[in-house]
Design an enzyme around this catalytic site. Structure first.
Site, mmCIF file in Angstrom:
data_model
loop_
_atom_site.group_PDB
_atom_site.id
_atom_site.type_symbol
_atom_site.label_atom_id
_atom_site.label_comp_id
_atom_site.label_asym_id
_atom_site.label_seq_id
_atom_site.Cartn_x
_atom_site.Cartn_y
_atom_site.Cartn_z
ATOM 1 N N ASP A 99 0.827 -1.214 0.000
ATOM 2 C CA ASP A 99 0.000 0.000 0.000
ATOM 3 C C ASP A 99 0.865 1.271 0.000
ATOM 4 O OD1 ASP A 99 -2.383 1.431 0.045
ATOM 5 O OD2 ASP A 99 -3.252 0.237 1.655
ATOM 6 N N TRP A 102 -3.005 3.219 -5.808
ATOM 7 C CA TRP A 102 -4.237 3.916 -6.182
ATOM 8 C C TRP A 102 -4.162 4.622 -7.537
ATOM 9 C CZ3 TRP A 102 -2.562 6.813 -1.320
ATOM 10 C CH2 TRP A 102 -2.499 5.929 -0.244
ATOM 11 N N GLY A 103 -3.341 4.078 -8.457
ATOM 12 C CA GLY A 103 -3.283 4.660 -9.798
ATOM 13 C C GLY A 103 -2.491 5.958 -9.881
ATOM 14 N N ASP A 107 -10.032 3.649 -4.024
ATOM 15 C CA ASP A 107 -10.723 2.470 -3.475
ATOM 16 C C ASP A 107 -12.146 2.330 -4.011
ATOM 17 O OD1 ASP A 107 -8.469 2.034 -2.016
ATOM 18 O OD2 ASP A 107 -9.397 2.352 -0.047
#
Ligand SMILES: *[C@@H]1O[C@H](CO)[C@@H](O)[C@H](O)[C@H]1NC(C)=O
Ligand SMILES: *[C@@H]1O[C@H](CO)[C@@H](O)[C@H](O)[C@H]1NC(C)=O
Ligand SMILES: *[C@@H]1O[C@H](CO)[C@@H](O)[C@H](O)[C@H]1NC(C)=O
Ligand SMILES: *[C@@H]1O[C@H](CO)[C@@H](O)[C@H](O)[C@H]1NC(C)=O
Length: 403
Positions: free
Chosen positions: A159, A193-194, A214
């Site tokens: 993450d 997250w791109g 998300d």
């Protein structure tokens, strides 16, 4: 004290990102032999966030994979998300599993899951702390990768919370190298997250990369993520796929038509299919959707090409960025797939095969609609769809009877 503790790893991470951002390094490709088709599995987060990061919940999901017939369909990974460890490393700098959540440690659970013929995944973070405030791996990459290998971890979701500013690629490359150094094949799932146009470099670093924020349990979120994926479909392929985020099937908030479309689009886009619901309580209608063998075979097609949108003719609307588009197509190893979606309200949609790129020239084909199993033969397909529903036609190009 704290400042001394964090300064060195932080400097190393920054130095690493400078080194790895050079064009020469970027050509290097992750090659761990994994993820040739999108991963199929389950993750604890959408089930109960932190409270589901336990041995009990991992083993319950693994049991459900067997009893519900999901393992037989190819679902493999049992992944635990954030909150599985204690809040601090031990004094030697190792992450410690929370003993109340993992009374026998992580390895015992991984071993048990392996003995069931399944694989086990864990979650970590490229910052100083995870999103929920547990120890992150920044500056500890090699040590944590070695720990994962020792426990028998097969999948690592990484993450992007509590990170230094700047392009994330260096931090994700540092962990790639650490995983390779740990000498256990571990599927590497990037979760930033791109950001930083990850789809342009994700393949050199991981087996999949989240390409959006998300997902939420609502149609607008499903539709928006799928529309973004259409724009970057060509950058995915065997060994490295766009990750549209975990499934929200079985969590309420999506009606049956929306759950069908969510599942079918994730299969078409070649996203990992990571179930995110309590499988011991999944409604029968949702279970039927995630067990659709024909759609799963689109997901797992060895060609690994993601479907995207196409404009059938000059009377059709033009795709608008960020808005789901009704017409999709993609190549398969043994045919072409064509999908029709009722994006806004109930609608009758049809498409002539002559207007589908990849079906070159008019002709009659055998087809099978994969949501319900209807078969047919002809020069076009049509569907009468309720709002937000989908029809997915597999067109058998080996059987063109055009003469
Ligand atoms: C920290 O954890 C590691 C790995 O489990 C262990 O080898 C080490 O002894 C622990 N250190 C302390 C001080 O407990
Ligand atoms: C981030 O870095 C990668 C290379 O490491 C590069 O390809 C990409 O374009 C960068 N993205 C941004 C937004 O700077
Ligand atoms: C679709 O076609 C059927 C049959 O012609 C018709 O009864 C129905 O009203 C049409 N639906 C829509 C939304 O136009
Ligand atoms: C598939 O069956 C469902 C349930 O009967 C129905 O609502 C839906 O319209 C059908 N979809 C297609 C593409 O035939």
């Amino acid at each position: 004290m704290i400042q001394v503790f964090y300064t060195l790893p932080l400097l190393l991470a920054i130095a690493n990102s400078v080194t790895y951002a050079s064009p020469v390094e970027l050509k290097r490709r992750l090659d761990n032999g994994l993820g040739k088709t999108p991963a199929l599995g389950w993750n604890s987060w959408n089930v109960g966030q932190c409270s589901a990061a336990t041995a009990t919940s991992a083993l319950a999901a693994a049991n459900s994979f067997l009893t519900l017939g999901l393992k037989d369909l190819g679902y493999t990974y049992i992944n635990i998300d954030d909150c599985w460890s204690l809040k601090s490393r031990n004094s030697s700098g190792f992450i410690v599993p929370d003993p109340t959540k993992w009374p026998n440690g992580i390895k015992a659970v991984a071993d048990e899951i392996h003995s069931m013929g399944l694989k086990f995944g864990l979650y970590g973070c490229s910052g100083t702390q995870t999103c929920a405030g547990f120890p992150g791996s920044l500056g500890y990459e090699a040590r944590d990768a070695a720990t994962l290998a020792e426990w028998g971890v097969d999948y690592w979701k990484y993450d992007n919370c509590n990170t230094p500013s700047g392009n994330s690629s260096g931090r994700f490359m540092t962990m790639r190298d650490a995983l390779e150094g740990a000498r256990r094949p571990i599927l590497y799932s990037l979760c930033q997250w791109g950001r930083d146009s990850v789809w342009t470099w994700g393949k050199t670093v991981g087996n999949s990369w989240r390409m959006s924020g998300d997902i939420e349990v609502k149609w607008a979120s499903v539709a928006s993520i799928a529309s973004q994926a259409a724009d970057i479909s060509s950058l995915a392929g065997p060994g490295g796929f766009n990750d549209l985020d975990m499934m929200e099937i079985g969590n309420g908030g999506l009606n049956p038509a929306e759950e069908r479309t969510h599942f079918a689009l994730w299969c078409l886009a070649k996203s990992p299919i990571i179930l995110g619901t309590d499988l011991t309580k999944i409604p029968a209608s949702s279970l039927q959707i995630i067990k659709n063998k024909a759609l799963l075979s689109i997901s797992q097609d060895p060609l690994g090409k993601a479907a995207t949108t196409f404009i059938p003719d000059s009377t059709s609307p033009v795709p608008v960025s960020g808005k789901l588009y009704p017409y999709w197509t993609g190549h398969l190893s043994d045919g072409v797939v064509v999908a029709l979606i009722a994006v806004d309200s109930a609608v009758n949609l049809s498409v002539k095969f002559a207007d589908v790129p990849g079906l070159g020239g008019a002709g009659s084909y055998k087809w099978k609609e994969l949501v319900n199993g209807t078969t047919g033969y002809g020069t076009s397909v049509k569907a009468s769809l309720e709002a937000h529903d989908i029809a997915v036609f597999k067109v058998m190009t080996g059987e063109n009877h055009n003469g």
